[in-house]
Write a protein that holds these residues in place. Structure first.
Motif, PDB file in Angstrom:
ATOM      1  N   LEU A   1       1.399 -17.449  37.419  1.00  0.00           N
ATOM      2  CA  LEU A   1       0.984 -17.859  36.084  1.00  0.00           C
ATOM      3  C   LEU A   1       2.058 -17.431  35.104  1.00  0.00           C
ATOM      4  O   LEU A   1       2.395 -16.254  35.010  1.00  0.00           O
ATOM      5  N   ALA A   2       2.634 -18.396  34.388  1.00  0.00           N
ATOM      6  CA  ALA A   2       3.730 -18.112  33.467  1.00  0.00           C
ATOM      7  C   ALA A   2       3.363 -16.991  32.504  1.00  0.00           C
ATOM      8  O   ALA A   2       2.301 -17.026  31.874  1.00  0.00           O
ATOM      9  N   GLY A   3       4.235 -15.991  32.414  1.00  0.00           N
ATOM     10  CA  GLY A   3       4.030 -14.886  31.482  1.00  0.00           C
ATOM     11  C   GLY A   3       3.122 -13.783  31.969  1.00  0.00           C
ATOM     12  O   GLY A   3       2.859 -12.830  31.230  1.00  0.00           O
ATOM     13  N   ASP A   4       2.634 -13.869  33.211  1.00  0.00           N
ATOM     14  CA  ASP A   4       1.717 -12.855  33.723  1.00  0.00           C
ATOM     15  C   ASP A   4       2.488 -11.597  34.108  1.00  0.00           C
ATOM     16  O   ASP A   4       3.170 -11.555  35.133  1.00  0.00           O
ATOM     17  N   LEU A   5       2.374 -10.549  33.282  1.00  0.00           N
ATOM     18  CA  LEU A   5       3.036  -9.276  33.542  1.00  0.00           C
ATOM     19  C   LEU A   5       2.057  -8.218  34.061  1.00  0.00           C
ATOM     20  O   LEU A   5       2.421  -7.053  34.220  1.00  0.00           O
ATOM     21  N   GLY A   6       0.824  -8.636  34.284  1.00  0.00           N
ATOM     22  CA  GLY A   6      -0.174  -7.679  34.744  1.00  0.00           C
ATOM     23  C   GLY A   6      -0.538  -6.662  33.667  1.00  0.00           C
ATOM     24  O   GLY A   6      -1.007  -5.562  33.983  1.00  0.00           O
ATOM     25  N   PHE A   7      -0.321  -7.006  32.398  1.00  0.00           N
ATOM     26  CA  PHE A   7      -0.548  -6.078  31.286  1.00  0.00           C
ATOM     27  C   PHE A   7      -1.861  -6.419  30.595  1.00  0.00           C
ATOM     28  O   PHE A   7      -1.957  -7.425  29.885  1.00  0.00           O
ATOM     29  N   ASP A   8      -2.879  -5.589  30.821  1.00  0.00           N
ATOM     30  CA  ASP A   8      -4.171  -5.771  30.169  1.00  0.00           C
ATOM     31  C   ASP A   8      -4.879  -4.419  30.114  1.00  0.00           C
ATOM     32  O   ASP A   8      -5.913  -4.208  30.748  1.00  0.00           O
ATOM     33  N   PRO A   9      -4.309  -3.456  29.362  1.00  0.00           N
ATOM     34  CA  PRO A   9      -4.847  -2.089  29.362  1.00  0.00           C
ATOM     35  C   PRO A   9      -6.281  -1.993  28.858  1.00  0.00           C
ATOM     36  O   PRO A   9      -7.002  -1.074  29.241  1.00  0.00           O
ATOM     37  N   LEU A  10      -6.709  -2.933  28.016  1.00  0.00           N
ATOM     38  CA  LEU A  10      -8.065  -2.885  27.473  1.00  0.00           C
ATOM     39  C   LEU A  10      -9.049  -3.728  28.286  1.00  0.00           C
ATOM     40  O   LEU A  10     -10.237  -3.787  27.958  1.00  0.00           O
TER      41      LEU A  10
END
Length: 233
Positions: free
Chosen positions: A177-186
């Motif tokens: 998925l374009a832009g998926d950096l696995g960043f979702d701390p919340l």
């Protein structure tokens, strides 16, 4: 016979292992190739420009499922599926950067003097006639070299993380998925398909709006030579 074209990479490996001594030949495809291969290009109208047909690359079944695809590519920049994948990745990156920049532009003009005074450092905006440093208004040489070095280092680190996430996703799921950096701390990203699609669309819309906003900020200050937070006399 097993059609492995739609299987995740890990399942393909397990399938090969189960064949023991059988000769198996594999052909790997990247996400961009899968995006536009084996699909019929429908003759449909562009949603953004309804008097024009939708560009062929954006009219495939897979491309129609992309968040924010309204058939807008009047210059036909995305000539094929790999180009479309690259442009989508670039759009997400630029949209995120623009959202941060649009907020930072206004915040700097409101609070730069106070922050600089609190840390007892020179105010970059004061030295640039109250305007944000930009290509149009100058002042890009005012921040210290250490600042630009930190920006370059952080950018390189984010790009490296992005490439790693892309490789891991392709190995694990066979897709990216374009832009998926696995960043979702919340933990805000939904778990259901409908919620994910809505979140992806919202990010793209906000990113596109921010790109227009930051461009208008720079042009506005270049023309009127006054901060965007101040009304024009």
């Amino acid at each position: 016979d097993v059609d492995a074209t739609s299987l995740p990479f890990r399942e393909v490996v397990e399938l090969i292992a189960s064949t023991e001594s059988a000769n198996v030949e594999l052909t790997f495809k990247g996400p961009a190739e899968v995006l536009g291969s084996g699909t019929k290009k429908k003759s449909i109208k562009s949603v953004a420009l309804p008097w024009l047909p939708c560009p062929p690359v954006l009219a495939t079944e897979e491309a129609q499922m992309l968040a924010g695809n309204v058939g807008f590519d009047p210059l036909m920049l995305a000539k094929d599926a790999p180009a479309l994948a690259q442009y989508r990745d670039a759009e997400v990156k630029h949209g995120r950067l623009a959202m941060v920049a649009a907020f930072g532009w206004v915040a700097a003009e409101l609070w730069d003097d106070d922050i600089a005074a609190a840390f007892k450092i020179p105010s970059v905006l004061q030295e640039n006639n109250g305007l944000n440093p930009s290509l149009l208004d100058g002042g890009l040489e005012l921040p210290p070299v250490a600042y630009w070095a930190a920006v370059a280092a952080f950018t390189a680190w984010v790009e490296n993380v992005g490439e790693k996430c892309k490789r891991d996703s392709l190995v694990r799921d066979g897709t990216y998925l374009a832009g998926d950096l696995g960043f979702d701390p919340l933990g805000l990203y939904p778990t259901d398909a409908e919620g994910k699609a809505e979140m992806q669309l919202a990010e793209l819309k906000h990113g596109r709006l921010a790109m227009l906003a930051i461009t208008s900020f720079a042009l506005d200050e270049f023309v009127f030579q006054t901060p965007v937070v101040n009304p024009v006399a």
